[in-house]
Scaffold this motif. Structure first.
Motif, PDB file in Angstrom:
ATOM      1  N   UNK A  21      -3.242  14.918  17.767  1.00 37.99           N
ATOM      2  CA  UNK A  21      -3.002  15.797  16.625  1.00 37.99           C
ATOM      3  C   UNK A  21      -3.378  15.070  15.337  1.00 37.99           C
ATOM      4  N   UNK A  22      -3.602  15.839  14.280  1.00 38.02           N
ATOM      5  CA  UNK A  22      -3.875  15.179  13.009  1.00 38.02           C
ATOM      6  C   UNK A  22      -2.557  14.678  12.400  1.00 38.02           C
ATOM      7  N   UNK A  23      -2.683  13.928  11.324  1.00 38.53           N
ATOM      8  CA  UNK A  23      -1.510  13.257  10.749  1.00 38.53           C
ATOM      9  C   UNK A  23      -0.428  14.254  10.331  1.00 38.53           C
ATOM     10  N   UNK A  24      -0.824  15.383   9.761  1.00 40.88           N
ATOM     11  CA  UNK A  24       0.156  16.362   9.297  1.00 40.88           C
ATOM     12  C   UNK A  24       0.880  17.012  10.479  1.00 40.88           C
ATOM     13  N   UNK A  25       0.123  17.315  11.542  1.00 38.93           N
ATOM     14  CA  UNK A  25       0.739  17.907  12.734  1.00 38.93           C
ATOM     15  C   UNK A  25       1.732  16.930  13.355  1.00 38.93           C
ATOM     16  N   UNK A  26       1.344  15.654  13.412  1.00 42.49           N
ATOM     17  CA  UNK A  26       2.254  14.627  13.963  1.00 42.49           C
ATOM     18  C   UNK A  26       3.514  14.543  13.102  1.00 42.49           C
ATOM     19  N   UNK A  27       3.325  14.583  11.801  1.00 38.33           N
ATOM     20  CA  UNK A  27       4.468  14.471  10.905  1.00 38.33           C
ATOM     21  C   UNK A  27       5.441  15.630  11.089  1.00 38.33           C
ATOM     22  N   UNK A  28       4.906  16.835  11.230  1.00 35.72           N
ATOM     23  CA  UNK A  28       5.775  18.007  11.417  1.00 35.72           C
ATOM     24  C   UNK A  28       6.580  17.897  12.711  1.00 35.72           C
ATOM     25  N   UNK A  29       5.960  17.413  13.751  1.00 37.69           N
ATOM     26  CA  UNK A  29       6.692  17.263  15.008  1.00 37.69           C
ATOM     27  C   UNK A  29       7.714  16.143  14.894  1.00 37.69           C
ATOM     28  N   UNK A  30       7.338  15.040  14.302  1.00 37.34           N
ATOM     29  CA  UNK A  30       8.306  13.952  14.086  1.00 37.34           C
ATOM     30  C   UNK A  30       9.495  14.453  13.281  1.00 37.34           C
ATOM     31  N   UNK A  31       9.203  15.284  12.289  1.00 36.65           N
ATOM     32  CA  UNK A  31      10.278  15.846  11.457  1.00 36.65           C
ATOM     33  C   UNK A  31      11.195  16.722  12.312  1.00 36.65           C
ATOM     34  N   UNK A  32      10.604  17.531  13.177  1.00 38.17           N
ATOM     35  CA  UNK A  32      11.403  18.389  14.053  1.00 38.17           C
ATOM     36  C   UNK A  32      12.242  17.543  15.009  1.00 38.17           C
ATOM     37  N   UNK A  33      11.637  16.513  15.599  1.00 40.49           N
ATOM     38  CA  UNK A  33      12.360  15.676  16.558  1.00 40.49           C
ATOM     39  C   UNK A  33      13.509  14.921  15.889  1.00 40.49           C
ATOM     40  N   UNK A  34      13.372  14.673  14.605  1.00 43.85           N
ATOM     41  CA  UNK A  34      14.441  13.966  13.884  1.00 43.85           C
ATOM     42  C   UNK A  34      15.666  14.855  13.691  1.00 43.85           C
ATOM     43  N   UNK A  35      15.471  16.175  13.856  1.00 47.05           N
ATOM     44  CA  UNK A  35      16.585  17.102  13.611  1.00 47.05           C
ATOM     45  C   UNK A  35      16.990  17.896  14.842  1.00 47.05           C
ATOM     46  N   UNK A  36      16.260  17.765  15.947  1.00 52.76           N
ATOM     47  CA  UNK A  36      16.576  18.529  17.154  1.00 52.76           C
ATOM     48  C   UNK A  36      16.762  17.580  18.321  1.00 52.76           C
ATOM     49  N   UNK A  37      18.017  17.327  18.658  1.00 51.50           N
ATOM     50  CA  UNK A  37      18.315  16.364  19.722  1.00 51.50           C
ATOM     51  C   UNK A  37      17.787  16.838  21.072  1.00 51.50           C
ATOM     52  N   UNK A  38      17.835  18.156  21.300  1.00 52.29           N
ATOM     53  CA  UNK A  38      17.393  18.680  22.588  1.00 52.29           C
ATOM     54  C   UNK A  38      15.896  18.452  22.773  1.00 52.29           C
ATOM     55  N   UNK A  39      15.113  18.766  21.747  1.00 52.59           N
ATOM     56  CA  UNK A  39      13.664  18.528  21.835  1.00 52.59           C
ATOM     57  C   UNK A  39      13.379  17.047  21.950  1.00 52.59           C
ATOM     58  N   UNK A  40      14.112  16.239  21.215  1.00 54.86           N
ATOM     59  CA  UNK A  40      13.892  14.794  21.290  1.00 54.86           C
ATOM     60  C   UNK A  40      14.120  14.296  22.713  1.00 54.86           C
ATOM     61  N   UNK A  41      15.167  14.804  23.362  1.00 50.79           N
ATOM     62  CA  UNK A  41      15.453  14.400  24.743  1.00 50.79           C
ATOM     63  C   UNK A  41      14.303  14.773  25.655  1.00 50.79           C
ATOM     64  N   UNK A  42      13.794  15.996  25.509  1.00 49.76           N
ATOM     65  CA  UNK A  42      12.703  16.458  26.377  1.00 49.76           C
ATOM     66  C   UNK A  42      11.419  15.684  26.106  1.00 49.76           C
ATOM     67  N   UNK A  43      11.070  15.497  24.831  1.00 53.32           N
ATOM     68  CA  UNK A  43       9.861  14.756  24.496  1.00 53.32           C
ATOM     69  C   UNK A  43       9.949  13.328  25.019  1.00 53.32           C
ATOM     70  N   UNK A  44      11.105  12.731  24.835  1.00 54.86           N
ATOM     71  CA  UNK A  44      11.292  11.340  25.269  1.00 54.86           C
ATOM     72  C   UNK A  44      11.171  11.227  26.785  1.00 54.86           C
ATOM     73  N   UNK A  45      11.717  12.211  27.488  1.00 55.34           N
ATOM     74  CA  UNK A  45      11.627  12.218  28.946  1.00 55.34           C
ATOM     75  C   UNK A  45      10.175  12.301  29.375  1.00 55.34           C
ATOM     76  N   UNK A  46       9.436  13.237  28.795  1.00 59.51           N
ATOM     77  CA  UNK A  46       8.032  13.416  29.168  1.00 59.51           C
ATOM     78  C   UNK A  46       7.220  12.161  28.873  1.00 59.51           C
ATOM     79  N   UNK A  47       7.464  11.541  27.732  1.00 57.70           N
ATOM     80  CA  UNK A  47       6.742  10.322  27.383  1.00 57.70           C
ATOM     81  C   UNK A  47       7.067   9.219  28.386  1.00 57.70           C
ATOM     82  N   UNK A  48       8.326   9.136  28.766  1.00 58.75           N
ATOM     83  CA  UNK A  48       8.746   8.104  29.704  1.00 58.75           C
ATOM     84  C   UNK A  48       8.105   8.310  31.073  1.00 58.75           C
ATOM     85  N   UNK A  49       7.987   9.571  31.506  1.00 59.83           N
ATOM     86  CA  UNK A  49       7.319   9.850  32.783  1.00 59.83           C
ATOM     87  C   UNK A  49       5.890   9.303  32.735  1.00 59.83           C
ATOM     88  N   UNK A  50       5.180   9.614  31.661  1.00 56.78           N
ATOM     89  CA  UNK A  50       3.795   9.152  31.552  1.00 56.78           C
ATOM     90  C   UNK A  50       3.716   7.632  31.553  1.00 56.78           C
TER      91      UNK A  50
END
Lengths: 85, 203
Positions: A21-50
């Motif tokens: 993603x471009x820098x702005x898209x990454x920033x928006x997702x990082x911003x969302x993950x900073x405020x949504x624990x559920x999404x952070x858990x899912x993203x972190x799980x997927x990253x860990x699987x990879x």
């Protein structure tokens, strides 16, 4: 400024994990993950699987004899330097 | 003529992932060694076409994959043991939760995957349809961008991206099947709710 919904962030999960993603898209997702624990858990799980799959698959050592054969093969195909005059 | 030290210095930086890729694709050690040796020789001969300062690993992988395709025809489709249709998102996350595998710890993915050996994980990738298996293998074995994978496979970036994303979902299903077969996780009985819709699980 619009914030991402969980669904919008999720749609970009794969590209986010691949840093495609471009820098702005990454920033928006990082911003969302900073405020949504559920999404952070899912993203972190997927990253860990990879990461763990990657680590398991890369646990391969190239045989030393293969390196030796290749080095010898390359040396055979390199002309010797000319004799100094 | 390329100087061996210059080529070898670059080659040594890619040979581990190249051999690992060959081994994961072919699943036969002597053939994988032959493939890497052949690719190394071809790369050495063609080193004059390599642009200094560009990604040597990506350049080498293009040669490696050309050698792979010339030696190994795409295998005849074997009957798949996995139903790939509409593999849901977050497959491992959802199934782990259903069967009581802890998903609230610091690294729940690790708790599952550390119970699988490297060959079991490789076996899971082997279950994927060929086109997804190849893209996924390149993705995991070497740090290539979508563009570089596309160049190595002579394949459009959009196709790489879609195969990689779908392939990773399929891989999660295959990993779960491997874990079930190994007795690491308990199968969900037939007829029980076991599939989740696509999208985040909490919405």
């Amino acid at each position: 400024m619009d914030r991402l919904t969980c669904e919008a962030a999720f749609r970009q999960l794969d590209d986010y994990l691949d840093r495609a993603l471009d820098a702005e898209e990454m920033r928006l997702i990082d911003e969302h993950l900073a405020t949504c624990a559920a999404c952070l858990t899912e993203f972190t799980f997927e990253r860990s699987v990879l990461e763990h799959v990657r680590d398991k698959l890369r646990d391969v050592a190239v045989p030393p004899e293969l390196l030796a054969r290749i080095s010898a093969q390359l040396a055979d195909r390199t002309p010797s330097p000319p004799d100094p005059e | 003529m390329a100087s061996p030290p210059a080529f070898e210095a670059l080659f040594l930086g890619v040979v581990d992932s190249a051999f690992g890729t060959a081994l994961r694709l072919i699943r036969n050690r002597p053939d994988a060694e032959d493939l890497v040796q052949e690719a190394a020789l071809l790369a050495f001969r063609g080193f004059g076409s390599f642009q200094p300062g560009t990604n040597f690993n990506a350049w080498f992988f293009r040669i490696l994959m050309n050698c792979f395709y010339s030696r190994h025809r795409v295998s005849q489709r074997r009957p798949s043991t996995v139903d790939w249709d509409d593999t849901p998102d977050l497959y491992l996350y959802a199934r782990s939760g259903e069967t009581g595998f802890p998903t609230g710890g610091p690294d729940p993915a690790a708790e599952l995957l550390e119970r699988l050996g490297a060959e079991q994980v490789a076996g899971a990738i082997e279950r994927l349809p060929e086109e997804y298996r190849i893209v996924s293998t390149l993705y995991f074995m070497e740090d290539l961008t979508y563009e570089e994978i596309g160049h190595a496979l002579d394949c459009p970036i959009g196709t790489v991206r879609s195969r990689l994303h779908r392939g990773r979902k399929m891989l999660q299903k295959a990993l779960w099947q491997v874990a079930q077969e190994a007795g690491i996780v308990t199968p969900v009985p037939v007829g029980q709710p076991g599939e989740v819709a696509s999208g985040p699980t909490h919405v």
